[in-house]
Design a protein around this motif. Structure first.
Motif, PDB file in Angstrom:
ATOM      1  N   GLY A 149      -3.388 -15.092  -3.339  1.00 24.71           N
ATOM      2  CA  GLY A 149      -3.790 -16.637  -4.039  1.00 24.71           C
ATOM      3  C   GLY A 149      -3.901 -16.393  -5.500  1.00 24.71           C
ATOM      4  O   GLY A 149      -4.381 -17.207  -6.042  1.00 24.71           O
ATOM      5  N   LEU A 150      -3.497 -15.460  -6.363  1.00 23.78           N
ATOM      6  CA  LEU A 150      -3.713 -15.249  -7.507  1.00 23.78           C
ATOM      7  C   LEU A 150      -2.055 -15.469  -8.214  1.00 23.78           C
ATOM      8  O   LEU A 150      -1.013 -14.846  -7.743  1.00 23.78           O
ATOM      9  CB  LEU A 150      -4.143 -14.162  -8.439  1.00 23.78           C
ATOM     10  CG  LEU A 150      -5.889 -14.116  -8.096  1.00 23.78           C
ATOM     11  CD1 LEU A 150      -6.238 -12.630  -8.429  1.00 23.78           C
ATOM     12  CD2 LEU A 150      -6.576 -15.040  -8.694  1.00 23.78           C
ATOM     13  N   TYR A 151      -2.094 -15.625  -9.576  1.00 24.70           N
ATOM     14  CA  TYR A 151      -0.704 -15.649 -10.117  1.00 24.70           C
ATOM     15  C   TYR A 151      -0.542 -14.362 -10.620  1.00 24.70           C
ATOM     16  O   TYR A 151      -1.336 -13.527 -10.934  1.00 24.70           O
ATOM     17  CB  TYR A 151      -0.619 -16.522 -11.388  1.00 24.70           C
ATOM     18  CG  TYR A 151      -0.581 -18.038 -11.099  1.00 24.70           C
ATOM     19  CD1 TYR A 151       0.580 -18.340 -10.162  1.00 24.70           C
ATOM     20  CD2 TYR A 151      -1.369 -18.925 -11.679  1.00 24.70           C
ATOM     21  CE1 TYR A 151       0.737 -19.689  -9.848  1.00 24.70           C
ATOM     22  CE2 TYR A 151      -1.003 -20.258 -11.087  1.00 24.70           C
ATOM     23  CZ  TYR A 151       0.044 -20.656 -10.447  1.00 24.70           C
ATOM     24  OH  TYR A 151       0.338 -22.002 -10.124  1.00 24.70           O
ATOM     25  N   PRO A 177      -3.255 -23.281 -16.345  1.00 23.30           N
ATOM     26  CA  PRO A 177      -4.459 -23.558 -15.523  1.00 23.30           C
ATOM     27  C   PRO A 177      -5.010 -22.381 -14.603  1.00 23.30           C
ATOM     28  O   PRO A 177      -5.757 -23.103 -13.520  1.00 23.30           O
ATOM     29  CB  PRO A 177      -3.911 -25.012 -14.753  1.00 23.30           C
ATOM     30  CG  PRO A 177      -2.385 -24.494 -14.498  1.00 23.30           C
ATOM     31  CD  PRO A 177      -1.751 -23.643 -15.629  1.00 23.30           C
ATOM     32  N   GLY A 178      -4.270 -21.490 -14.501  1.00 16.56           N
ATOM     33  CA  GLY A 178      -4.623 -20.668 -13.196  1.00 16.56           C
ATOM     34  C   GLY A 178      -5.845 -19.937 -13.132  1.00 16.56           C
ATOM     35  O   GLY A 178      -6.356 -19.386 -12.491  1.00 16.56           O
ATOM     36  N   SER A 319      -8.699 -23.681  -3.751  1.00 19.19           N
ATOM     37  CA  SER A 319      -8.713 -23.455  -5.169  1.00 19.19           C
ATOM     38  C   SER A 319      -8.396 -21.946  -5.444  1.00 19.19           C
ATOM     39  O   SER A 319      -8.876 -20.934  -5.051  1.00 19.19           O
ATOM     40  CB  SER A 319     -10.158 -23.815  -5.808  1.00 19.19           C
ATOM     41  OG  SER A 319     -11.084 -23.068  -5.024  1.00 19.19           O
ATOM     42  N   MET A 320      -7.700 -21.807  -6.748  1.00 10.32           N
ATOM     43  CA  MET A 320      -7.310 -20.543  -7.082  1.00 10.32           C
ATOM     44  C   MET A 320      -8.820 -19.940  -7.736  1.00 10.32           C
ATOM     45  O   MET A 320      -9.342 -20.270  -8.412  1.00 10.32           O
ATOM     46  CB  MET A 320      -6.094 -20.626  -8.274  1.00 10.32           C
ATOM     47  CG  MET A 320      -5.467 -19.304  -8.678  1.00 10.32           C
ATOM     48  SD  MET A 320      -3.950 -19.543  -9.412  1.00 10.32           S
ATOM     49  CE  MET A 320      -2.948 -19.854  -8.068  1.00 10.32           C
ATOM     50  N   LEU A 327     -11.510 -24.548 -15.542  1.00  8.00           N
ATOM     51  CA  LEU A 327     -10.768 -25.475 -15.176  1.00  8.00           C
ATOM     52  C   LEU A 327     -10.155 -25.093 -13.672  1.00  8.00           C
ATOM     53  O   LEU A 327      -9.592 -24.086 -13.602  1.00  8.00           O
ATOM     54  CB  LEU A 327      -9.290 -25.336 -16.054  1.00  8.00           C
ATOM     55  CG  LEU A 327      -9.731 -26.004 -17.454  1.00  8.00           C
ATOM     56  CD1 LEU A 327      -8.655 -25.427 -18.346  1.00  8.00           C
ATOM     57  CD2 LEU A 327     -10.011 -27.293 -17.556  1.00  8.00           C
ATOM     58  N   SER A 328     -10.561 -25.697 -12.709  1.00 10.70           N
ATOM     59  CA  SER A 328     -10.176 -25.334 -11.369  1.00 10.70           C
ATOM     60  C   SER A 328      -9.030 -25.802 -10.801  1.00 10.70           C
ATOM     61  O   SER A 328      -8.584 -26.949 -10.981  1.00 10.70           O
ATOM     62  CB  SER A 328     -11.423 -25.858 -10.409  1.00 10.70           C
ATOM     63  OG  SER A 328     -11.045 -25.404  -9.285  1.00 10.70           O
ATOM     64  N   TRP A 329      -7.835 -24.759 -10.547  1.00 12.50           N
ATOM     65  CA  TRP A 329      -6.735 -25.168 -10.090  1.00 12.50           C
ATOM     66  C   TRP A 329      -6.747 -25.475  -8.580  1.00 12.50           C
ATOM     67  O   TRP A 329      -6.423 -24.299  -8.108  1.00 12.50           O
ATOM     68  CB  TRP A 329      -5.668 -24.322 -10.610  1.00 12.50           C
ATOM     69  CG  TRP A 329      -4.286 -24.188 -10.782  1.00 12.50           C
ATOM     70  CD1 TRP A 329      -3.285 -23.476 -10.112  1.00 12.50           C
ATOM     71  CD2 TRP A 329      -3.355 -25.238 -11.116  1.00 12.50           C
ATOM     72  NE1 TRP A 329      -2.001 -23.857 -10.556  1.00 12.50           N
ATOM     73  CE2 TRP A 329      -2.151 -25.086 -11.016  1.00 12.50           C
ATOM     74  CE3 TRP A 329      -3.825 -26.573 -11.767  1.00 12.50           C
ATOM     75  CZ2 TRP A 329      -1.084 -25.859 -11.485  1.00 12.50           C
ATOM     76  CZ3 TRP A 329      -2.741 -27.302 -12.096  1.00 12.50           C
ATOM     77  CH2 TRP A 329      -1.419 -26.912 -12.159  1.00 12.50           C
ATOM     78  N   VAL A 330      -6.430 -26.520  -7.976  1.00 18.35           N
ATOM     79  CA  VAL A 330      -6.517 -26.921  -6.671  1.00 18.35           C
ATOM     80  C   VAL A 330      -5.101 -26.959  -5.980  1.00 18.35           C
ATOM     81  O   VAL A 330      -4.500 -27.957  -6.398  1.00 18.35           O
ATOM     82  CB  VAL A 330      -7.543 -27.857  -6.348  1.00 18.35           C
ATOM     83  CG1 VAL A 330      -7.389 -28.184  -4.909  1.00 18.35           C
ATOM     84  CG2 VAL A 330      -8.848 -27.530  -6.917  1.00 18.35           C
ATOM     85  N   ASP A 331      -4.807 -26.408  -4.899  1.00 13.76           N
ATOM     86  CA  ASP A 331      -3.575 -26.417  -4.340  1.00 13.76           C
ATOM     87  C   ASP A 331      -3.389 -27.473  -2.979  1.00 13.76           C
ATOM     88  O   ASP A 331      -4.572 -27.122  -2.080  1.00 13.76           O
ATOM     89  CB  ASP A 331      -3.010 -25.304  -3.937  1.00 13.76           C
ATOM     90  CG  ASP A 331      -1.618 -25.102  -3.228  1.00 13.76           C
ATOM     91  OD1 ASP A 331      -0.991 -26.321  -3.325  1.00 13.76           O
ATOM     92  OD2 ASP A 331      -1.237 -24.156  -2.857  1.00 13.76           O
TER      93      ASP A 331
END
Length: 394
Positions: A149-151, A177-178, A319-320, A327-331
């Motif tokens: 779930g992380l870059y 943004p991650g 959310s990542m 900054l929440s990065w939502v998939d």
């Protein structure tokens, strides 16, 4: 220091504020209809009282002529980096630009030529691509992989994507943004990659102070001192203290030859710091500012938990995990919806303005970026609206 009141709702509509006054034009979300601005990366909080006092002191003097050398400003940057990040710098290494995007533009001008390749790790802060293309350089996107779930950096895949025309790599650390905080080992890999391909490394560390509990930012310059001759570190108080309107940032460059090239680019563009901005930074980078940041990060971590819990309750949304930034990065890929559909639900049904993931480049198409640096009541309201907008999935 009195604990800051981050719960206070401050009405920014009608104050020439991009985040609130431009969201109708950008997203069709109306502030006077209860729309929530969760896009532009600034905070809905007042900065530390020390910053306000500094602005008032300059204003009270009443003469606003050309500013000269400001030792307090340079010394405050030096103090902050040493005390908050364990980074010992000399004041002579510090160059001032008109914010971080301008710093990137100056680096492109100083170290590359039109047609040269400039590398970013996508998806990444959208202004990088905009400036690279505007400068006539070739954008080279190296797509980040996901693991747990992380870059993560995908070095094996990246080597084959290079053409040999690349001259510079921009690292976003922590990642926007991650929200990733890169480890010392990962930073070492970046440094080795730059040595291997003879690249200048521009390390954008503007979010370095906004790191969630349990994580620690590593300064690239301290982890990899051997690449000082190819390293430009960009920092700014503006993100940390919500003073982006001051348009002031720093390029910290230890190597004289590298620094001279950057300085020449600044001189060629007639760029110099403003009177108010330098005093604001000097006031922010202080013990009072440090206590304010500690309180801020604690508050942001609370917002993060509320937002993540609310997102995880919606089937198909994820959310990542946020290690840094606000900054929440939502998939939204798990919904099976096309970007136009889930975006419409967020903007038209939930009445929330959030950054479109595709603007961050390759790999961002199924995401939206939400700014949670706003009073908690708004975060709670945003969660409720999103759950209503996707209620048919529950």
């Amino acid at each position: 220091m009195t604990r800051p009141d981050f719960d206070q709702i401050i009405d920014r509509v009608g104050t020439q504020c991009s985040k609130w006054d431009d969201m109708q034009a950008a997203y069709g979300v109306l502030p006077d209809d209860g729309g929530l601005a969760m896009w532009v990366a600034d905070m809905d909080f007042r900065p530390p009282a020390a910053v306000q006092r500094a602005v008032e002191a300059v204003a009270a003097h009443g003469v606003y002529g050309y500013p000269g050398t400001n030792p307090g400003y340079l010394g405050a940057i030096q103090w902050w980096m040493a005390h908050r990040h364990g980074w010992q710098i000399e004041t002579g290494w510090i160059l001032t630009c008109a914010g971080l995007v301008n710093g990137v533009a100056m680096a492109l001008d100083a170290y590359t030529q039109p047609g040269d390749g400039v590398i970013v790790m996508s998806p990444v802060y959208h202004a990088f691509a905009r400036v690279i293309r505007a400068a006539g350089r070739d954008l080279v996107e190296l797509p980040l992989a996901q693991d747990g779930g992380l870059y993560r950096m995908d070095w094996n895949a990246w080597e084959s994507r290079l053409t040999g025309r690349e001259k510079l790599l921009i690292l976003c650390s922590p990642h926007n943004p991650g929200g990733r905080v890169w480890t010392p080992g990962e930073l070492r890999q970046v440094a080795d990659f730059c040595i291997r391909h003879d690249l200048i490394l521009v390390s954008d560390e503007i979010h370095c102070d906004l790191v969630m509990p349990g994580h620690k930012h590593s300064v690239t310059a301290t982890v990899c001192p051997d690449i000082a001759d190819r390293l430009v570190t960009l920092t700014a108080a503006t993100k940390t203290f919500n003073i982006a309107g001051a348009h002031i940032g720093n390029a910290i460059i230890a190597d004289k030859a590298l620094r001279d090239h950057f300085k020449a680019a600044l001189m060629a563009r007639g760029i110099s710091p403003g009177l108010f901005g330098m005093d604001m930074v000097a006031a922010a980078y202080s013990p009072e500012g440090a206590a304010w940041v500690d309180a801020l990060v604690d508050y942001l971590d609370g917002n993060r938990r509320i937002f993540d819990d609310g997102i995880s309750a919606i089937p198909g949304l994820r959310s990542m995990p946020l290690q840094a930034t606000y900054l929440s990065w939502v998939d939204f890929s798990g919904t099976g919806m096309a970007p136009a559909e889930f975006t419409a639900r967020v903007e038209k049904t939930a009445r929330i303005a959030a950054n479109h993931g595709a603007t961050f480049g390759m790999g961002g198409e199924t995401f939206l970026r939400f700014n949670i640096a706003t009073p908690r009541a708004r975060v709670t309201e945003a969660v409720a609206r999103l759950q209503d907008a996707f209620a048919d999935l529950q």
